[in-house]
Write an enzyme that holds these catalytic residues in place. Structure first.
Site, PDB file in Angstrom:
ATOM      1  N   LYS A  13      -6.739  -8.487   5.658  1.00 19.49           N
ATOM      2  CA  LYS A  13      -6.213  -9.853   5.790  1.00 19.49           C
ATOM      3  C   LYS A  13      -5.857 -10.165   7.246  1.00 19.49           C
ATOM      4  O   LYS A  13      -6.245 -11.191   7.792  1.00 19.49           O
ATOM      5  CB  LYS A  13      -4.951 -10.043   4.913  1.00 19.49           C
ATOM      6  CG  LYS A  13      -5.151  -9.689   3.449  1.00 19.49           C
ATOM      7  CD  LYS A  13      -3.880  -9.863   2.641  1.00 19.49           C
ATOM      8  CE  LYS A  13      -2.728  -8.951   3.009  1.00 19.49           C
ATOM      9  NZ  LYS A  13      -2.979  -7.508   2.716  1.00 19.49           N
ATOM     10  N   ARG A  88       3.386 -13.460  -2.529  1.00 16.91           N
ATOM     11  CA  ARG A  88       3.181 -12.124  -3.082  1.00 16.91           C
ATOM     12  C   ARG A  88       3.735 -12.005  -4.486  1.00 16.91           C
ATOM     13  O   ARG A  88       3.617 -10.947  -5.092  1.00 16.91           O
ATOM     14  CB  ARG A  88       3.918 -11.116  -2.201  1.00 16.91           C
ATOM     15  CG  ARG A  88       3.007 -10.317  -1.289  1.00 16.91           C
ATOM     16  CD  ARG A  88       3.933  -9.524  -0.400  1.00 16.91           C
ATOM     17  NE  ARG A  88       3.343  -8.352   0.108  1.00 16.91           N
ATOM     18  CZ  ARG A  88       2.831  -8.241   1.325  1.00 16.91           C
ATOM     19  NH1 ARG A  88       2.749  -9.291   2.114  1.00 16.91           N
ATOM     20  NH2 ARG A  88       2.369  -7.085   1.733  1.00 16.91           N
ATOM     21  N   ARG A 127      -4.650   2.880  11.185  1.00 16.84           N
ATOM     22  CA  ARG A 127      -4.438   1.599  11.877  1.00 16.84           C
ATOM     23  C   ARG A 127      -3.458   1.739  13.046  1.00 16.84           C
ATOM     24  O   ARG A 127      -2.460   2.430  12.970  1.00 16.84           O
ATOM     25  CB  ARG A 127      -3.872   0.582  10.888  1.00 16.84           C
ATOM     26  CG  ARG A 127      -3.393  -0.693  11.590  1.00 16.84           C
ATOM     27  CD  ARG A 127      -3.067  -1.785  10.661  1.00 16.84           C
ATOM     28  NE  ARG A 127      -2.118  -1.430   9.626  1.00 16.84           N
ATOM     29  CZ  ARG A 127      -1.830  -2.236   8.612  1.00 16.84           C
ATOM     30  NH1 ARG A 127      -2.410  -3.402   8.504  1.00 16.84           N
ATOM     31  NH2 ARG A 127      -0.954  -1.866   7.711  1.00 16.84           N
ATOM     32  N   ARG A 161       2.624   1.310  12.621  1.00 12.73           N
ATOM     33  CA  ARG A 161       3.699   0.863  11.740  1.00 12.73           C
ATOM     34  C   ARG A 161       4.319   2.028  10.984  1.00 12.73           C
ATOM     35  O   ARG A 161       3.620   2.929  10.559  1.00 12.73           O
ATOM     36  CB  ARG A 161       3.149  -0.158  10.735  1.00 12.73           C
ATOM     37  CG  ARG A 161       3.043  -1.536  11.325  1.00 12.73           C
ATOM     38  CD  ARG A 161       2.242  -2.487  10.478  1.00 12.73           C
ATOM     39  NE  ARG A 161       2.559  -2.490   9.057  1.00 12.73           N
ATOM     40  CZ  ARG A 161       1.983  -3.306   8.180  1.00 12.73           C
ATOM     41  NH1 ARG A 161       1.080  -4.189   8.601  1.00 12.73           N
ATOM     42  NH2 ARG A 161       2.301  -3.266   6.907  1.00 12.73           N
ATOM     43  N   ARG A 172       3.508   0.523  -1.954  1.00 16.12           N
ATOM     44  CA  ARG A 172       2.953  -0.800  -1.601  1.00 16.12           C
ATOM     45  C   ARG A 172       1.865  -1.209  -2.593  1.00 16.12           C
ATOM     46  O   ARG A 172       1.781  -2.363  -3.001  1.00 16.12           O
ATOM     47  CB  ARG A 172       2.414  -0.775  -0.167  1.00 16.12           C
ATOM     48  CG  ARG A 172       3.543  -0.689   0.854  1.00 16.12           C
ATOM     49  CD  ARG A 172       3.069  -0.249   2.225  1.00 16.12           C
ATOM     50  NE  ARG A 172       2.172  -1.175   2.868  1.00 16.12           N
ATOM     51  CZ  ARG A 172       1.492  -0.899   3.984  1.00 16.12           C
ATOM     52  NH1 ARG A 172       1.616   0.284   4.558  1.00 16.12           N
ATOM     53  NH2 ARG A 172       0.711  -1.790   4.523  1.00 16.12           N
TER      54      ARG A 172
HETATM   55  P1  AP5 Z   1      -5.650  -5.052   8.244  1.00 19.82           P
HETATM   56  O1  AP5 Z   1      -6.461  -6.257   8.556  1.00 19.82           O
HETATM   57  O2  AP5 Z   1      -4.545  -4.704   9.186  1.00 19.82           O
HETATM   58  O3  AP5 Z   1      -5.139  -5.085   6.726  1.00 19.82           O
HETATM   59  P2  AP5 Z   1      -4.140  -6.069   5.978  1.00 19.82           P
HETATM   60  O4  AP5 Z   1      -4.825  -6.545   4.728  1.00 19.82           O
HETATM   61  O5  AP5 Z   1      -3.605  -7.101   6.904  1.00 19.82           O
HETATM   62  O6  AP5 Z   1      -3.062  -5.001   5.546  1.00 19.82           O
HETATM   63  P3  AP5 Z   1      -1.486  -4.915   5.753  1.00 19.82           P
HETATM   64  O7  AP5 Z   1      -1.120  -3.469   5.575  1.00 19.82           O
HETATM   65  O8  AP5 Z   1      -1.021  -5.546   7.023  1.00 19.82           O
HETATM   66  O9  AP5 Z   1      -1.017  -5.713   4.535  1.00 19.82           O
HETATM   67  P4  AP5 Z   1       0.298  -5.595   3.826  1.00 19.82           P
HETATM   68  O10 AP5 Z   1       0.143  -6.720   2.918  1.00 19.82           O
HETATM   69  O11 AP5 Z   1       0.608  -4.283   3.224  1.00 19.82           O
HETATM   70  O12 AP5 Z   1       1.382  -5.668   5.012  1.00 19.82           O
HETATM   71  P5  AP5 Z   1       2.324  -6.837   5.530  1.00 19.82           P
HETATM   72  O13 AP5 Z   1       2.479  -6.683   6.990  1.00 19.82           O
HETATM   73  O14 AP5 Z   1       1.900  -8.150   4.974  1.00 19.82           O
HETATM   74  O15 AP5 Z   1      -6.659  -3.809   8.119  1.00 19.82           O
HETATM   75  C1  AP5 Z   1      -6.172  -2.485   7.940  1.00 19.82           C
HETATM   76  C2  AP5 Z   1      -6.989  -1.525   8.821  1.00 19.82           C
HETATM   77  O16 AP5 Z   1      -8.329  -1.482   8.333  1.00 19.82           O
HETATM   78  C3  AP5 Z   1      -7.060  -1.973  10.293  1.00 19.82           C
HETATM   79  O17 AP5 Z   1      -6.928  -0.852  11.116  1.00 19.82           O
HETATM   80  C4  AP5 Z   1      -8.471  -2.599  10.428  1.00 19.82           C
HETATM   81  O18 AP5 Z   1      -9.017  -2.349  11.697  1.00 19.82           O
HETATM   82  C5  AP5 Z   1      -9.255  -1.872   9.336  1.00 19.82           C
HETATM   83  N1  AP5 Z   1     -10.224  -2.773   8.691  1.00 19.82           N
HETATM   84  C6  AP5 Z   1     -10.042  -4.084   8.375  1.00 19.82           C
HETATM   85  N2  AP5 Z   1     -11.153  -4.590   7.803  1.00 19.82           N
HETATM   86  C7  AP5 Z   1     -12.049  -3.579   7.754  1.00 19.82           C
HETATM   87  C8  AP5 Z   1     -13.397  -3.473   7.269  1.00 19.82           C
HETATM   88  N3  AP5 Z   1     -14.037  -4.512   6.730  1.00 19.82           N
HETATM   89  N4  AP5 Z   1     -14.007  -2.267   7.400  1.00 19.82           N
HETATM   90  C9  AP5 Z   1     -13.369  -1.186   7.947  1.00 19.82           C
HETATM   91  N5  AP5 Z   1     -12.111  -1.236   8.428  1.00 19.82           N
HETATM   92  C10 AP5 Z   1     -11.451  -2.410   8.324  1.00 19.82           C
HETATM   93  O19 AP5 Z   1       3.699  -6.485   4.792  1.00 19.82           O
HETATM   94  C11 AP5 Z   1       4.479  -5.365   5.167  1.00 19.82           C
HETATM   95  C12 AP5 Z   1       5.761  -5.338   4.333  1.00 19.82           C
HETATM   96  O20 AP5 Z   1       6.550  -6.533   4.601  1.00 19.82           O
HETATM   97  C13 AP5 Z   1       5.564  -5.345   2.807  1.00 19.82           C
HETATM   98  O21 AP5 Z   1       5.352  -4.051   2.294  1.00 19.82           O
HETATM   99  C14 AP5 Z   1       6.892  -5.969   2.345  1.00 19.82           C
HETATM  100  O22 AP5 Z   1       7.942  -5.038   2.373  1.00 19.82           O
HETATM  101  C15 AP5 Z   1       7.165  -7.016   3.412  1.00 19.82           C
HETATM  102  N6  AP5 Z   1       6.603  -8.353   3.087  1.00 19.82           N
HETATM  103  C16 AP5 Z   1       5.655  -9.046   3.807  1.00 19.82           C
HETATM  104  N7  AP5 Z   1       5.376 -10.226   3.219  1.00 19.82           N
HETATM  105  C17 AP5 Z   1       6.168 -10.289   2.116  1.00 19.82           C
HETATM  106  C18 AP5 Z   1       6.317 -11.260   1.083  1.00 19.82           C
HETATM  107  N8  AP5 Z   1       5.604 -12.407   1.077  1.00 19.82           N
HETATM  108  N9  AP5 Z   1       7.219 -11.006   0.086  1.00 19.82           N
HETATM  109  C19 AP5 Z   1       7.944  -9.859   0.075  1.00 19.82           C
HETATM  110  N10 AP5 Z   1       7.847  -8.888   1.021  1.00 19.82           N
HETATM  111  C20 AP5 Z   1       6.961  -9.113   2.025  1.00 19.82           C
END
Ligand code: AP5
Length: 216
Positions: A13, A88, A127, A161, A172
């Site tokens: 994402k 979410r 990552r 991270r 997660r």
């Molecule tokens: P990347 O693009 O970074 O993945 P992502 O889908 O953004 O994954 P996240 O881990 O950031 O999502 P998340 O939802 O767990 O975390 P968030 O920060 O929102 O890609 C990952 C890796 O793969 C990268 O290294 C990339 O290079 C590689 N990659 C990408 N595409 C690829 C492909 N096609 N092929 C190969 N490699 C690829 O949330 C963190 C925490 O915050 C949560 O756990 C929660 O505690 C809190 N939080 C955030 N939002 C909320 C909410 N709305 N409600 C409640 N808690 C929340």
């Protein structure tokens, strides 16, 4: 155009939202990034969120809804925004509907990134990102063009991270399955859900997403 990128941790994402922002001028609204900034600043929100995020659990809905409501009211969001990590839960999705209605905005597409769960831990543990501009990289799938130097801003400092480890990933994923996956039928019923192959190479995923957006 206002869209949601929906998918589990590591689906890509953030990677795709960064590219949509730089190439199409849409604004990336990553609730994860906003929370990490709050933690780094030591704000009240950050203090409440820190331990929850480190465990891989979800931050309470009321905190998240307030954060997004303030952000989408900013003038830059008139260009169109990409919600990355929000909503979410069903409560967040319903709150989003209400706030968009109130502001006279629409939700044009929800793009679901379909991925093979087994590949996600490898993506997450490999990552890292630029400490200065936040550009995302991966040990295997996306290394900087010049080793140790950010492609975008030239910084030599990178960060990983705290929640990017195999153990936290289990929590997660469980949170995703229990609380976020039910949003698929929620948005399918509204006719805005479209799927892309999140297992394809990054350029191909981007091509599929822009295809979905131009058909919108
Ligand atoms: P990347 O693009 O970074 O993945 P992502 O889908 O953004 O994954 P996240 O881990 O950031 O999502 P998340 O939802 O767990 O975390 P968030 O920060 O929102 O890609 C990952 C890796 O793969 C990268 O290294 C990339 O290079 C590689 N990659 C990408 N595409 C690829 C492909 N096609 N092929 C190969 N490699 C690829 O949330 C963190 C925490 O915050 C949560 O756990 C929660 O505690 C809190 N939080 C955030 N939002 C909320 C909410 N709305 N409600 C409640 N808690 C929340």
């Amino acid at each position: 155009m206002n869209i949601i990128l929906l998918g589990p941790p590591g689906a890509g994402k953030g990677t795709q939202a960064q590219r949509l922002q730089s190439e199409r001028g849409m604004i990336q609204l990553s609730t994860g990034d906003m929370l990490r900034a709050a933690v780094a600043s030591g704000s009240e929100l950050g203090r409440k969120a820190k331990g929850i995020m480190e465990k891989g659990e979800l931050v309470p809905d009321e905190l998240m809804v307030g954060l997004i409501e303030d952000r989408i009211a900013q003038p830059d969001c008139l260009k169109g925004f990409i919600l990355d990590g929000f909503p979410r839960t069903e409560a967040q999705a319903e709150a989003l509907d209400r706030m968009l209605d109130k502001k006279g905005k629409t939700l044009d597409r929800v793009v679901e990134m379909e991925v093979d769960e087994q590949a996600l831990t490898e993506r997450i543990v490999g990552r890292f990102s630029c400490a200065k501009c936040g550009t995302g990289y991966h040990d295997k799938f996306k290394r900087p063009k010049v080793e140790g130097v950010c492609d975008v801003c030239g910084s030599k400092e990178f960060v990983r991270r705290k929640d990017d480890n195999a153990e936290t990933m289990k929590t997660r994923m469980a949170a995703y399955r229990a609380q976020t996956e039910p949003l698929r039928p929620y948005y399918a019923r509204r006719g805005v859900l479209r799927k892309v192959d999140g297992m394809a190479a990054m350029d191909e995923v981007y091509r599929q997403i822009t295809g979905v957006l131009s058909g919108a």
